[in-house]
Each structure stands twice: as C-alpha cells, then as structure tokens.
Design a protein around this motif. Structure first.
Motif, short mmCIF file in Angstrom:
data_model
loop_
_atom_site.label_atom_id
_atom_site.label_comp_id
_atom_site.label_asym_id
_atom_site.label_seq_id
_atom_site.Cartn_x
_atom_site.Cartn_y
_atom_site.Cartn_z
N ASP A 236 6.89 -6.17 14.87
CA ASP A 236 5.86 -7.21 14.91
C ASP A 236 5.15 -7.23 13.56
O ASP A 236 4.32 -6.35 13.27
N PHE A 237 5.46 -8.22 12.73
CA PHE A 237 4.94 -8.25 11.37
C PHE A 237 3.44 -8.52 11.32
O PHE A 237 2.82 -8.31 10.26
N SER A 238 2.86 -8.96 12.41
CA SER A 238 1.41 -9.17 12.41
C SER A 238 0.65 -7.85 12.34
O SER A 238 -0.54 -7.83 12.01
N ARG A 239 1.32 -6.74 12.63
CA ARG A 239 0.67 -5.43 12.61
C ARG A 239 0.37 -4.95 11.19
O ARG A 239 -0.50 -4.09 11.00
N TYR A 240 1.09 -5.45 10.22
CA TYR A 240 0.91 -4.97 8.85
C TYR A 240 1.28 -6.08 7.89
O TYR A 240 2.45 -6.43 7.75
N GLN A 241 0.27 -6.65 7.23
CA GLN A 241 0.49 -7.68 6.23
C GLN A 241 0.12 -7.11 4.86
O GLN A 241 -1.05 -6.97 4.52
#
Length: 355
Positions: A236-241
């Motif tokens: 889930d790329f929203s966890r780490y930008q």
C-alpha cells in the motif's frame, strides 16, 4: 525459545535474561507506541511481518532493560536473519537469530530513565521474514517524533548492504548472507546524515531488464510487493510517500542493447510516477561497476534523464559516484566504502532538496 544476549546485556548474565522481573510489562508488537518504517505486512492483528532489508522499528521505554520476543521464518530450514540494534546514542551492534523463536535482550543495566531503541533487519527478503511478537520492559513510552523527511532507495545487492560487514565472519565462509548489514549500507547512512526516514526496496541479483543468478524477476515486476523476493503481497503505497527516490540498477543487467535498456528505464520511471507523483527521483550509477560498464551506464542514465525532461518531468536527475567501490565481499563495497558513498550522496541530496 532461544535466548540471545547482546553485548550490552552480557554483564547481566543468563539469569537476568531468562528470569522474570516483577515490574516487567508485555506489549504486543503492533502497539501504537512502536513505529515501523518500511514494507510491513499488518494483515494479521498483533503479527507484523516483513521481509525487506532495512525495515526498522523505533520505540522508547522507561527503565534499565528491554527484551524483544521475535520469530524468524527459518527459511530453507536453516536461514537466520541478522539484526542491527541502536540504543540511544551508543554504537549500534549486530546480532543473529538462533531459532524460530527468539528472546533477545536488547539492553540491560542501563541508567534509569527514558531510552530509545531502533531494531533494523539487516538481511534481505530471500533470507526469510522476521515477525516481532512482543516487547518486555518496565514501561513503553511514545517514540520521539519521526523525521519529516523520507527517502526510498531502490536497487540490488549493493543497496541491500550485501557483503559489506566482514567484522565477525570472513568473506566466502559459512552462509552467503553472513556479511549483510543493511543498517550500515549507503541508503540508511545517507538518510541518517540527512535526518530522514528510509525504506529499501532492493534484492541481490535483481536487474532492470536482466537479473543474474537464475533470478526470474526484474525490479519493475516486483516493485509493488512487500516481499520482492517471492513477488507476493501487494504494498500500500499510501503508507510511505518519499520526498526522494534513488534508483541504483544496472550492475546485474550488464551491457545491454541501449534502446531496450533505456526504453525499459523510461517505462519504469513512468511506473514510479504513478505511485510517487511529487518525489524527486535520482538515478545512480552502479558504485561497483568496472570502467566499461560505468561508461555504458552513464550514457544510458544520461539519455533516460534527457528523455524524461523532454516529457516535462523535471524532477528526474542523476548522480554518478566518483569512483569504484569494491573492497567488500565478492567485489561489493565494504562498510568504509558505504560511508564514503553516503557522504557523496548525502551532499548531492542536501543540495538538490535544499535540506
């Protein structure tokens, strides 16, 4: 369950590590006061699990000691992961799990008061997952605020820290991963120099269009996974930008058809942009490349950056390491060289990001 005594804990002895302490409390591994950074599978409550090198968690506690209960996959029935432990501002130290279930004395005999701990996975996904179970300490406290800056380092064995730490076991003896130290690889070193969080998306042998060592996947195929070694579990790329993404690929590709390599690189950058629309992306030369490969990769990367600029993506740049770093195991950079690489890269990123 195995008991692992750290260098800090040795003075306390086996009894101290094994015996219960009256005022010890147990905290589950997914407690809100334990902050994880990296690709972690939280799908099962109370059972965070992760594979990637460089994944770390941070916590603070009040008291003089702390114990970690942790499971190791024991992949292949024998692989045991290495961890790096940082207590406050003391020198970090490296340990290895010894079984499937492990009781690790992180610290003992400390001065009373607040202490902060970082526990980092040193070995990469192919060695198997680790799964923290619980922390035992007098009182768990909220961790210090996380750095606001974030960096992701994409790459191969160099980025993993493969072959950099022969301080305990000589190169080419015992297991091939015995010299892995992701915590002391150029990526985490760079991040700590810049007061940034880090995430490593890397695997030994992987390439952009051609991987070595009978590996059947390339980085563009597995980049969106938590476990890149087995190409499993969507991330889930929203966890780490990240604010910055560095890409260090090409060593395992070797010299390829320039059109095929550059086109694949551009497509990979388009792919990254879908997940990271605002990040600065920096393409790195391979620090262990010989003269011929470095010359070719420099040309490839320059062409790719120019192509992205023509497509109006100005947040793509390149950095070419000043020399070859190959004094570690199997011609990989050693720890001193990783520090030099981090000095170079941190200086470049500091200027690029105005940090």
């Amino acid at each position: 369950m195995r008991i692992i005594l750290t260098g800090i804990a040795l003075a306390c002895g086996l009894l101290c590590a094994a015996a219960p302490v009256a005022d010890t409390a147990s905290y589950p591994a997914d407690h809100d006061y334990i902050r994880y950074t990296g690709r972690v599978d939280f799908s099962k409550a109370g059972q965070p699990k992760y594979w990637a090198p460089g994944v770390y968690f941070t916590f603070s506690f009040e008291g003089t000691y702390c114990v970690l209960l942790l499971n190791d996959e024991e992949r292949w029935g024998k692989s045991h992961n290495y961890l790096q432990i940082q207590i406050d501002d003391q020198p970090s130290y490296r340990i290895q799990t010894t079984g499937k279930e492990n009781r690790i004395v992180l610290a003992s005999g400390l001065a009373p008061g607040r202490h902060t701990v970082i526990v980092c996975k040193n070995t990469e996904a192919g060695i198997g997952y680790i799964q923290p179970v619980s922390l035992l300490c007098e009182k768990l406290l909220p961790p210090p605020p996380a750095p606001s800056r974030r960096i992701e380092f994409i790459g191969n064995s160099i980025t993993c820290g493969m072959g950099n730490d022969a301080s305990a076991i000589a190169c080419n003896t015992r297991e091939w991963y015995d010299q892995h130290n992701a915590y002391m690889a150029y990526g985490p070193l760079t991040a700590r120099k810049l007061n940034a969080r880090w995430q490593l998306t890397a695997e030994s042998g992987i390439g952009l269009i051609h991987s070595c060592c009978n590996k059947k996947t390339t980085m563009p195929q597995v980049f969106d996974k938590i476990n890149v070694a087995d190409d499993t579990i969507a991330w889930d790329f929203s966890r780490y930008q990240p604010d910055v993404v560095t890409v260090c690929l090409g060593q395992n590709d070797g010299i390829q058809d320039s059109t095929a390599f550059c086109n694949a690189y551009v497509q990979f950058l388009y792919h990254l942009r879908q997940y990271y629309p605002k990040a600065q992306i920096v393409l790195l030369s391979s620090p262990m490349a010989g003269d011929d490969l470095k010359k070719v990769l420099t040309g490839y990367i320059t062409s790719v950056v120019n192509a992205m600029h023509r497509e109006k993506d100005k947040k793509i740049s390149s950095y070419f390491f000043s020399k070859r770093y190959d004094k570690g195991c199997d011609y990989h950079p050693n720890m001193d060289e990783h520090k030099e690489m981090a000095d170079e890269l941190a200086a470049y990123l500091k200027g690029l990001m105005k940090w």
